[in-house]
Design a protein around this motif. Sequence first.
Motif, PDB file in Angstrom:
ATOM      1  N   LEU A  95       0.825  -1.322   0.082  1.00 14.05           N
ATOM      2  CA  LEU A  95      -0.065   0.086  -0.057  1.00 14.05           C
ATOM      3  C   LEU A  95       1.125   1.175   0.129  1.00 14.05           C
ATOM      4  O   LEU A  95       1.787   1.275   0.948  1.00 14.05           O
ATOM      5  CB  LEU A  95      -0.744   0.016   1.236  1.00 14.05           C
ATOM      6  CG  LEU A  95      -1.956  -1.256   1.141  1.00 14.05           C
ATOM      7  CD1 LEU A  95      -1.578  -2.072   2.151  1.00 14.05           C
ATOM      8  CD2 LEU A  95      -3.224  -0.914   1.191  1.00 14.05           C
ATOM      9  N   VAL A  96       0.611   2.119  -1.014  1.00  5.78           N
ATOM     10  CA  VAL A  96       1.522   3.347  -1.198  1.00  5.78           C
ATOM     11  C   VAL A  96       0.675   4.577  -1.136  1.00  5.78           C
ATOM     12  O   VAL A  96      -0.294   4.662  -1.802  1.00  5.78           O
ATOM     13  CB  VAL A  96       2.156   3.263  -2.437  1.00  5.78           C
ATOM     14  CG1 VAL A  96       3.252   4.234  -2.755  1.00  5.78           C
ATOM     15  CG2 VAL A  96       2.891   1.820  -2.733  1.00  5.78           C
ATOM     16  N   ILE A  97       1.122   5.599  -0.382  1.00  2.00           N
ATOM     17  CA  ILE A  97       0.636   6.920  -0.325  1.00  2.00           C
ATOM     18  C   ILE A  97       1.542   7.272  -1.408  1.00  2.00           C
ATOM     19  O   ILE A  97       2.677   7.939  -1.165  1.00  2.00           O
ATOM     20  CB  ILE A  97       0.875   7.640   1.015  1.00  2.00           C
ATOM     21  CG1 ILE A  97      -0.197   7.041   2.030  1.00  2.00           C
ATOM     22  CG2 ILE A  97       0.237   9.087   0.660  1.00  2.00           C
ATOM     23  CD1 ILE A  97      -0.119   7.856   3.235  1.00  2.00           C
ATOM     24  N   ALA A  98       0.861   7.550  -2.864  1.00  2.00           N
ATOM     25  CA  ALA A  98       1.773   7.687  -3.888  1.00  2.00           C
ATOM     26  C   ALA A  98       1.950   9.530  -4.224  1.00  2.00           C
ATOM     27  O   ALA A  98       2.838   9.973  -4.634  1.00  2.00           O
ATOM     28  CB  ALA A  98       1.171   7.121  -5.274  1.00  2.00           C
ATOM     29  N   GLN A  99       0.877  10.066  -3.888  1.00  5.22           N
ATOM     30  CA  GLN A  99       0.942  11.450  -3.930  1.00  5.22           C
ATOM     31  C   GLN A  99       0.085  12.180  -2.944  1.00  5.22           C
ATOM     32  O   GLN A  99      -0.868  11.530  -2.423  1.00  5.22           O
ATOM     33  CB  GLN A  99       0.511  11.917  -5.333  1.00  5.22           C
ATOM     34  CG  GLN A  99       1.434  11.447  -6.502  1.00  5.22           C
ATOM     35  CD  GLN A  99       1.068  12.157  -7.871  1.00  5.22           C
ATOM     36  OE1 GLN A  99      -0.046  12.532  -8.085  1.00  5.22           O
ATOM     37  NE2 GLN A  99       1.936  12.010  -8.776  1.00  5.22           N
ATOM     38  N   ALA A 100       0.361  13.597  -2.702  1.00  2.24           N
ATOM     39  CA  ALA A 100      -0.605  14.455  -1.611  1.00  2.24           C
ATOM     40  C   ALA A 100      -0.798  15.793  -2.521  1.00  2.24           C
ATOM     41  O   ALA A 100       0.114  16.217  -3.083  1.00  2.24           O
ATOM     42  CB  ALA A 100       0.290  14.482  -0.509  1.00  2.24           C
ATOM     43  N   HIS A 101      -1.984  16.084  -2.398  1.00  5.21           N
ATOM     44  CA  HIS A 101      -2.366  17.313  -2.654  1.00  5.21           C
ATOM     45  C   HIS A 101      -2.946  18.468  -1.524  1.00  5.21           C
ATOM     46  O   HIS A 101      -3.707  17.617  -0.875  1.00  5.21           O
ATOM     47  CB  HIS A 101      -3.448  17.212  -3.832  1.00  5.21           C
ATOM     48  CG  HIS A 101      -3.852  18.751  -4.525  1.00  5.21           C
ATOM     49  ND1 HIS A 101      -3.112  19.290  -5.224  1.00  5.21           N
ATOM     50  CD2 HIS A 101      -4.698  19.467  -3.898  1.00  5.21           C
ATOM     51  CE1 HIS A 101      -3.734  20.532  -5.456  1.00  5.21           C
ATOM     52  NE2 HIS A 101      -4.893  20.464  -4.733  1.00  5.21           N
ATOM     53  N   SER A 105      -6.986  23.922   3.987  1.00  2.69           N
ATOM     54  CA  SER A 105      -7.630  22.905   5.174  1.00  2.69           C
ATOM     55  C   SER A 105      -7.484  21.442   4.628  1.00  2.69           C
ATOM     56  O   SER A 105      -7.923  20.629   5.523  1.00  2.69           O
ATOM     57  CB  SER A 105      -8.393  23.342   6.023  1.00  2.69           C
ATOM     58  OG  SER A 105      -9.708  23.362   5.217  1.00  2.69           O
ATOM     59  N   ARG A 106      -7.606  21.483   3.323  1.00  2.00           N
ATOM     60  CA  ARG A 106      -7.666  20.054   2.631  1.00  2.00           C
ATOM     61  C   ARG A 106      -6.549  19.305   2.514  1.00  2.00           C
ATOM     62  O   ARG A 106      -5.577  19.800   1.607  1.00  2.00           O
ATOM     63  CB  ARG A 106      -8.786  20.164   1.542  1.00  2.00           C
ATOM     64  CG  ARG A 106     -10.022  20.741   1.769  1.00  2.00           C
ATOM     65  CD  ARG A 106     -11.096  20.648   0.562  1.00  2.00           C
ATOM     66  NE  ARG A 106     -12.262  21.170   0.624  1.00  2.00           N
ATOM     67  CZ  ARG A 106     -13.338  21.194  -0.423  1.00  2.00           C
ATOM     68  NH1 ARG A 106     -12.649  20.660  -1.276  1.00  2.00           N
ATOM     69  NH2 ARG A 106     -14.361  21.540  -0.032  1.00  2.00           N
ATOM     70  N   LEU A 107      -6.581  17.924   2.707  1.00  2.00           N
ATOM     71  CA  LEU A 107      -5.421  17.131   2.240  1.00  2.00           C
ATOM     72  C   LEU A 107      -6.165  16.184   1.316  1.00  2.00           C
ATOM     73  O   LEU A 107      -7.022  15.248   2.017  1.00  2.00           O
ATOM     74  CB  LEU A 107      -4.543  16.522   3.392  1.00  2.00           C
ATOM     75  CG  LEU A 107      -3.836  15.419   3.249  1.00  2.00           C
ATOM     76  CD1 LEU A 107      -2.565  15.922   2.240  1.00  2.00           C
ATOM     77  CD2 LEU A 107      -3.274  15.025   4.440  1.00  2.00           C
ATOM     78  N   THR A 108      -5.597  15.832  -0.131  1.00  2.00           N
ATOM     79  CA  THR A 108      -6.052  14.616  -0.825  1.00  2.00           C
ATOM     80  C   THR A 108      -4.946  13.779  -0.723  1.00  2.00           C
ATOM     81  O   THR A 108      -3.871  14.188  -1.300  1.00  2.00           O
ATOM     82  CB  THR A 108      -6.509  15.264  -1.983  1.00  2.00           C
ATOM     83  OG1 THR A 108      -7.872  16.008  -1.946  1.00  2.00           O
ATOM     84  CG2 THR A 108      -6.997  13.859  -2.687  1.00  2.00           C
ATOM     85  N   LEU A 109      -5.234  12.782  -0.664  1.00  2.39           N
ATOM     86  CA  LEU A 109      -4.076  11.397  -0.799  1.00  2.39           C
ATOM     87  C   LEU A 109      -4.542  10.521  -1.885  1.00  2.39           C
ATOM     88  O   LEU A 109      -5.639  10.220  -1.894  1.00  2.39           O
ATOM     89  CB  LEU A 109      -3.825  10.940   0.630  1.00  2.39           C
ATOM     90  CG  LEU A 109      -3.421  11.566   1.837  1.00  2.39           C
ATOM     91  CD1 LEU A 109      -3.264  10.609   3.067  1.00  2.39           C
ATOM     92  CD2 LEU A 109      -1.836  12.265   1.524  1.00  2.39           C
ATOM     93  N   ALA A 110      -3.655  10.049  -2.617  1.00  3.65           N
ATOM     94  CA  ALA A 110      -3.684   9.116  -3.466  1.00  3.65           C
ATOM     95  C   ALA A 110      -3.013   7.858  -2.928  1.00  3.65           C
ATOM     96  O   ALA A 110      -1.819   7.870  -2.815  1.00  3.65           O
ATOM     97  CB  ALA A 110      -3.128   9.360  -5.006  1.00  3.65           C
ATOM     98  N   LEU A 151       5.975  14.518   1.000  1.00  7.25           N
ATOM     99  CA  LEU A 151       5.377  13.461   0.112  1.00  7.25           C
ATOM    100  C   LEU A 151       5.463  13.844  -1.420  1.00  7.25           C
ATOM    101  O   LEU A 151       5.378  15.138  -1.509  1.00  7.25           O
ATOM    102  CB  LEU A 151       4.022  13.191   0.383  1.00  7.25           C
ATOM    103  CG  LEU A 151       3.821  12.232   1.638  1.00  7.25           C
ATOM    104  CD1 LEU A 151       2.278  12.378   2.334  1.00  7.25           C
ATOM    105  CD2 LEU A 151       4.008  10.860   1.781  1.00  7.25           C
ATOM    106  N   PRO A 152       5.344  12.877  -2.339  1.00  9.14           N
ATOM    107  CA  PRO A 152       5.248  13.303  -3.778  1.00  9.14           C
ATOM    108  C   PRO A 152       3.862  14.008  -4.059  1.00  9.14           C
ATOM    109  O   PRO A 152       2.899  14.004  -3.143  1.00  9.14           O
ATOM    110  CB  PRO A 152       5.103  11.903  -4.410  1.00  9.14           C
ATOM    111  CG  PRO A 152       5.877  11.233  -3.566  1.00  9.14           C
ATOM    112  CD  PRO A 152       5.602  11.485  -2.268  1.00  9.14           C
ATOM    113  N   ARG A 153       3.945  15.392  -4.605  1.00 11.13           N
ATOM    114  CA  ARG A 153       2.969  16.195  -4.860  1.00 11.13           C
ATOM    115  C   ARG A 153       2.315  15.878  -6.202  1.00 11.13           C
ATOM    116  O   ARG A 153       2.836  15.671  -7.137  1.00 11.13           O
ATOM    117  CB  ARG A 153       3.640  17.664  -5.066  1.00 11.13           C
ATOM    118  CG  ARG A 153       4.058  17.941  -3.860  1.00 11.13           C
ATOM    119  CD  ARG A 153       3.563  18.072  -2.298  1.00 11.13           C
ATOM    120  NE  ARG A 153       2.654  18.899  -2.206  1.00 11.13           N
ATOM    121  CZ  ARG A 153       2.738  20.231  -1.889  1.00 11.13           C
ATOM    122  NH1 ARG A 153       3.966  20.691  -1.305  1.00 11.13           N
ATOM    123  NH2 ARG A 153       1.800  21.235  -1.691  1.00 11.13           N
ATOM    124  N   GLY A 154       0.932  16.006  -6.020  1.00 16.50           N
ATOM    125  CA  GLY A 154       0.036  15.977  -7.006  1.00 16.50           C
ATOM    126  C   GLY A 154      -0.498  17.195  -7.285  1.00 16.50           C
ATOM    127  O   GLY A 154      -0.667  17.899  -6.774  1.00 16.50           O
TER     128      GLY A 154
END
Length: 154
Positions: A95-101, A105-110, A151-154
Motif C-alpha cells: 500500500l503506497v501513499i503515492a501523492q498528496a495534494h 485545510s484539505r489534504l487529498t491522498l492518492a 510526500l510526492p505532490r500531485g
Amino acid sequence: MSQPFRFDPRALRQLDCSPDAFRVQRAVRFHDIDAAGIVYFARVLDYAHDTYCQYLESVGHGLPQVLSDGEWAAPIGHVEVDYFAPLLFGDELELVIAQAHLDGSRLTLAHLVTCNGKVRCVVQTTHVFVSRQDFRPMAVPPTLLEALQRLPRG
C-alpha cells in the motif's frame, strides 16, 4: 463548498512511484474476503486508513496522541475508489501513499493498492483539518504540514 481535488486514477495506475512515497506491506486476510472469494469492496478503505495512520505515526503525529491532545482532527470529507483487478485471499499487498495534494485545510491522498507490482486499485481520500473545539476548518498544523510537503505532490 467547492469540489474536492481529484487525481486521475488511470494516470496513477501508470505512475512510477517516487522513493519519497510512503509504503507498507500487508496480506489479504480471510476475514477481508466476501462470499465471492475476493476482498469485500469497502475493505480497501480500511487498508487506506490503516496506511494513513501508519504514516501519521511515522512522522510523529500518531492518531491516538492527536486525538488525546484534542487540538485538531482530520476527518474524511470525500473518498472514492477505482478498482482495476480483484484482491484475493493470501495476496501480498503493498500500500503506497503515492501523492498528496494540499489546498488550505484539505489534504487529498492518492493510495495505490498493488500486488506483484501491479496496481489493483486506487483509493483517494480527502481529509479536512478542523479544530476539535468547534469543528471549523483550520490550517494544517505546521509540523505535520512540513512532513506532508515531503510526500510526492500531485
